[in-house]
Design a protein around this motif. Structure first.
Motif, PDB file in Angstrom:
ATOM      1  N   LEU A  51      17.734  58.628  -7.926  1.00 40.40           N
ATOM      2  CA  LEU A  51      17.525  60.066  -8.165  1.00 40.40           C
ATOM      3  C   LEU A  51      18.103  60.930  -7.058  1.00 40.40           C
ATOM      4  N   ASN A  52      18.583  60.265  -5.984  1.00 42.84           N
ATOM      5  CA  ASN A  52      19.109  61.007  -4.829  1.00 42.84           C
ATOM      6  C   ASN A  52      18.047  61.977  -4.282  1.00 42.84           C
ATOM      7  N   TYR A  53      16.835  61.464  -4.162  1.00 45.84           N
ATOM      8  CA  TYR A  53      15.704  62.284  -3.708  1.00 45.84           C
ATOM      9  C   TYR A  53      15.690  62.394  -2.190  1.00 45.84           C
ATOM     10  N   SER A  54      15.540  63.604  -1.688  1.00 43.59           N
ATOM     11  CA  SER A  54      15.445  63.853  -0.247  1.00 43.59           C
ATOM     12  C   SER A  54      14.080  64.442   0.062  1.00 43.59           C
ATOM     13  N   PRO A  55      13.191  63.675   0.713  1.00 44.89           N
ATOM     14  CA  PRO A  55      11.873  64.209   1.054  1.00 44.89           C
ATOM     15  C   PRO A  55      11.979  65.387   2.006  1.00 44.89           C
ATOM     16  N   ASN A  56      11.029  66.256   1.939  1.00 48.09           N
ATOM     17  CA  ASN A  56      10.976  67.399   2.842  1.00 48.09           C
ATOM     18  C   ASN A  56      10.650  66.897   4.238  1.00 48.09           C
ATOM     19  N   SER A  57      11.633  66.918   5.144  1.00 49.29           N
ATOM     20  CA  SER A  57      11.441  66.322   6.463  1.00 49.29           C
ATOM     21  C   SER A  57      10.405  67.066   7.283  1.00 49.29           C
ATOM     22  N   LYS A  96      18.318  57.358   5.095  1.00 50.40           N
ATOM     23  CA  LYS A  96      17.986  58.284   4.007  1.00 50.40           C
ATOM     24  C   LYS A  96      16.958  57.666   3.074  1.00 50.40           C
ATOM     25  N   LEU A  97      17.100  56.373   2.795  1.00 51.65           N
ATOM     26  CA  LEU A  97      16.139  55.688   1.934  1.00 51.65           C
ATOM     27  C   LEU A  97      14.753  55.642   2.562  1.00 51.65           C
ATOM     28  N   LEU A 143      19.720  61.500  10.577  1.00 49.75           N
ATOM     29  CA  LEU A 143      20.425  60.890  11.696  1.00 49.75           C
ATOM     30  C   LEU A 143      21.019  61.955  12.606  1.00 49.75           C
ATOM     31  N   ALA A 144      20.801  61.795  13.903  1.00 45.46           N
ATOM     32  CA  ALA A 144      21.434  62.645  14.919  1.00 45.46           C
ATOM     33  C   ALA A 144      22.335  61.761  15.765  1.00 45.46           C
ATOM     34  N   ILE A 145      23.590  62.170  15.948  1.00 49.99           N
ATOM     35  CA  ILE A 145      24.579  61.350  16.658  1.00 49.99           C
ATOM     36  C   ILE A 145      24.953  61.980  17.986  1.00 49.99           C
ATOM     37  N   SER A 146      25.010  61.146  19.009  1.00 53.61           N
ATOM     38  CA  SER A 146      25.496  61.569  20.321  1.00 53.61           C
ATOM     39  C   SER A 146      26.717  60.739  20.663  1.00 53.61           C
ATOM     40  N   ILE A 147      27.817  61.406  21.004  1.00 57.52           N
ATOM     41  CA  ILE A 147      29.041  60.707  21.398  1.00 57.52           C
ATOM     42  C   ILE A 147      29.141  60.763  22.922  1.00 57.52           C
ATOM     43  N   ALA A 148      28.972  59.603  23.556  1.00 55.24           N
ATOM     44  CA  ALA A 148      29.008  59.528  25.017  1.00 55.24           C
ATOM     45  C   ALA A 148      30.356  58.951  25.437  1.00 55.24           C
ATOM     46  N   HIS A 149      31.192  59.767  26.029  1.00 57.80           N
ATOM     47  CA  HIS A 149      32.519  59.314  26.437  1.00 57.80           C
ATOM     48  C   HIS A 149      32.405  58.515  27.730  1.00 57.80           C
ATOM     49  N   GLU A 150      32.886  57.275  27.695  1.00 56.66           N
ATOM     50  CA  GLU A 150      32.826  56.407  28.862  1.00 56.66           C
ATOM     51  C   GLU A 150      34.238  56.192  29.364  1.00 56.66           C
ATOM     52  N   LEU A 151      34.545  56.714  30.539  1.00 56.77           N
ATOM     53  CA  LEU A 151      35.904  56.696  31.060  1.00 56.77           C
ATOM     54  C   LEU A 151      36.036  55.657  32.168  1.00 56.77           C
TER      55      LEU A 151
END
Length: 338
Positions: free
Chosen positions: A44-50, A87-88, A93-101
């Motif tokens: 049903l592609n249901y998204s609960p109210n977060s 989602k299920l 999801l929150a993404i953090s991109i940590a650049h490692e040089l």
């Protein structure tokens, strides 16, 4: 029309109470009933109210994922799998991109590593894992490591069996009749590179062949291209087959061979690792070792959900099997070319 919890209950054949318990990750729901609800949510592609769920559970409803880059289709596949499985479970999801040089030091503390921001963290292939582990354990945030670069005790980890992948890649070349087989590895700082090299070495020794043609490189096209260029320029006998530690290295190797007039796989067979999205699109189509990205993401979410609910121990370690994908860049040995 917006789908609601009543629609999910009707579709799954379960009660509103059962659906609510599944949405709130209650451990009292039978696994068969939980799966019916999850299947209905997906269909049903249901998204609960977060926001409402956060009030009920006293949690953020957010899972963090930290990664060094998003220009790798294997990592992209893992992230996509994580996203779908979260989602299920009613999480975002929150993404953090940590650049490692290189070897430069930096503050390993990540902006996501706070209880009021996330309920858990997925750490995907960072060289700063020791600092991340210490920070997350100090803050008592549940976390899972994917593609770790060291062996850790009491840390939940999900890795692909890179030793097996290196072993199977080499056995494939040996089965085609090749004996002069070279390996271009990734940086030894990566556990995956070390294990793939070990798999190569053991497969060669087991077949009574010398594993002497090993060059430490770096994951990337430039590495494969430059190493193969130097090999050709030195006038040494070119190996009849090359196991590259990733598809990018393999792509560079093939380009260098073709520029020098060699045919792949007629003169030299080349096998990569990862099964990046381009592997089935380049010419010749690349024989490679496929990483089970869907399974990695699925297991990571499952373990993290269990940790959040107190149902999982921290010493969980999974090792998933890779798969040989036989395409056009490898062929039977036809004799030395020089």
């Amino acid at each position: 029309m917006k789908v609601n919890i009543f629609d999910v209950a009707k579709k799954s054949g379960m009660s509103i109470v059962t659906v609510s318990r599944v949405l709130n990750n209650a451990p009292t729901v039978r696994e068969k009933n939980r799966q019916k609800v999850l299947d209905a949510i997906k269909e049903l592609n249901y998204s609960p109210n977060s926001a409402a769920r956060t009030l009920v559970r006293g949690k953020t409803g957010v899972i963090g994922l930290t990664i060094t880059a998003l220009n790798d289709t294997v990592f992209d596949g893992v992230v996509q799998s994580v996203l779908e499985n979260l989602k299920l479970n009613g999480y975002v999801l929150a993404i953090s991109i940590a650049h490692e040089l290189g070897n430069e030091s930096f503050d390993a503390s990540n902006f996501l590593f706070h209880h009021d921001r996330v309920d858990g963290i997925i750490v995907l292939s960072t060289l700063q894992e020791e600092a991340y582990i210490a920070d997350l354990e100090r803050k008592k945030i549940p976390f899972v490591m994917i593609d770790s670069h060291s062996e850790h005790n009491n840390v939940p980890t999900i890795n692909v069996d890179n030793y097996l992948g290196g072993y199977e890649a080499t056995k494939h070349l040996i089965a085609l009749g090749h004996k002069r087989i070279a390996h271009i590895s990734g940086q030894y700082a990566f556990l995956s590179a070390r294990q793939r090299k070990e798999g190569f070495t053991d497969a060669m020794i087991e077949a009574g062949l010398s594993p002497s043609m090993i060059i430490e490189g770096e994951f990337g096209t430039y590495c494969g291209h430059s190493i193969m260029q130097n090999w050709i320029a030195q006038g040494n006998q070119i190996p009849s087959a090359i196991f590259a530690a990733d598809d990018m290295i393999a792509l560079g190797v093939i380009r260098s061979l073709m520029e020098a007039g060699y045919n792949v796989p007629g003169d030299v067979s080349v096998i990569g690792y990862d099964d990046q999205s381009f592997a089935n699109e380049v010419h010749p189509r690349l024989t490679t070792i496929r990483q089970p990205v869907g399974q990695v993401g699925e297991h990571a979410v499952k373990i993290l959900m269990d940790l959040i609910q107190g149902k999982q121990t921290k010493n969980t370690k999974l090792q998933l099997k890779p798969e040989l994908i036989f395409r056009e860049s490898t062929a039977k040995y036809k004799g030395d070319i020089n």
